[in-house]
Design an enzyme around this catalytic site. Sequence first.
Site, PDB file in Angstrom:
ATOM      1  N   GLY A 179       7.787  18.923  40.346  1.00 52.23           N
ATOM      2  CA  GLY A 179       6.862  19.920  40.874  1.00 52.23           C
ATOM      3  C   GLY A 179       5.640  19.341  41.548  1.00 52.23           C
ATOM      4  O   GLY A 179       5.019  19.991  42.386  1.00 52.23           O
ATOM      5  N   ASP A 180       5.275  18.120  41.176  1.00 50.77           N
ATOM      6  CA  ASP A 180       4.135  17.430  41.796  1.00 50.77           C
ATOM      7  C   ASP A 180       4.465  15.940  41.793  1.00 50.77           C
ATOM      8  O   ASP A 180       3.765  15.132  41.201  1.00 50.77           O
ATOM      9  CB  ASP A 180       2.860  17.722  41.014  1.00 50.77           C
ATOM     10  CG  ASP A 180       1.611  17.198  41.722  1.00 50.77           C
ATOM     11  OD1 ASP A 180       1.697  16.846  42.917  1.00 50.77           O
ATOM     12  OD2 ASP A 180       0.537  17.147  41.081  1.00 50.77           O
ATOM     13  N   TYR A 181       5.544  15.590  42.491  1.00 52.59           N
ATOM     14  CA  TYR A 181       6.091  14.241  42.417  1.00 52.59           C
ATOM     15  C   TYR A 181       5.278  13.286  43.291  1.00 52.59           C
ATOM     16  O   TYR A 181       5.664  12.949  44.417  1.00 52.59           O
ATOM     17  CB  TYR A 181       7.559  14.234  42.839  1.00 52.59           C
ATOM     18  CG  TYR A 181       8.284  12.959  42.448  1.00 52.59           C
ATOM     19  CD1 TYR A 181       8.605  12.721  41.111  1.00 52.59           C
ATOM     20  CD2 TYR A 181       8.646  12.005  43.395  1.00 52.59           C
ATOM     21  CE1 TYR A 181       9.255  11.555  40.733  1.00 52.59           C
ATOM     22  CE2 TYR A 181       9.300  10.836  43.024  1.00 52.59           C
ATOM     23  CZ  TYR A 181       9.596  10.615  41.695  1.00 52.59           C
ATOM     24  OH  TYR A 181      10.241   9.463  41.310  1.00 52.59           O
ATOM     25  N   CYS A 182       4.137  12.876  42.745  1.00 47.79           N
ATOM     26  CA  CYS A 182       3.221  11.963  43.424  1.00 47.79           C
ATOM     27  C   CYS A 182       3.038  10.713  42.581  1.00 47.79           C
ATOM     28  O   CYS A 182       3.211  10.747  41.355  1.00 47.79           O
ATOM     29  CB  CYS A 182       1.877  12.641  43.661  1.00 47.79           C
ATOM     30  SG  CYS A 182       1.991  14.098  44.730  1.00 47.79           S
TER      31      CYS A 182
END
Length: 255
Positions: A179-182
Amino acid sequence: MLIEKNIFPEEIQKIIGNKAVETDDVGRSGALVAFIGSDLVLKKAPKGKLHNAYRMQSFFYNHDLAPEVVFYLSDDSDYLISARASGKSAIDKETLKFPARLAGAMGEFLLKIHSLPIEKCPVQNLTDNLYEEFDRSVQRNEGLYQHIADYIGLHSLPEAVATAEKARSLLKNDTVLHGDYCLPNIMLENLTGKHVIDVGEGGVGDRHFDLFWGLWSLSYNLKTDAYRESFLSAYGKTRIENDLIYACGCLCAPI
């Protein structure tokens, strides 16, 4: 900065015991992040904001991909206590010295996440939620996040709307997403993915959403797009549609 434990509910104070509580950062949605001693991490956020994080971290932990949830409380605020994640952050300065290997590791780890079974994932239909948020942003008509628009070459809000509408029937809910693949949310051991953190925006959605954020984060943190192919090749190009990566960028672009 040290924090007095008496500002927390009694249940939290019991877990803290005699350990020091030291602030680390203020995360997304205004969440307070702090360390409890050397082995625990505490998050505090407005009521309801950490519920999905609790559920998704528990899911990833059950698949050995996240640190254990020690305690969750939704009271005047939400509180989430976890074990510390294993490994080093993907933005560790030593890790950044090996950008090609890092990009490959990010691609391989993302495929591992995307291979998880969706049936017991506690959060479903992220693509539907993404479109609902996109539609609200378009109605506000406040423009585009420039860093996203610049990265994908997006010139206007109408262009984003046209692309998103074209992709509405193509983007699926068939893959477990971070969902927030940083980079800051990925922990590595020996340049191999070990744990994910900050999974409150995860759930079942379309793989291209994570792929977009992974590419954007590599470009942002490495100050170059030169390692795009390393990332995509490690993930597996046969699983990727570049037009849908662009569409997911357009979905994330409106303010």
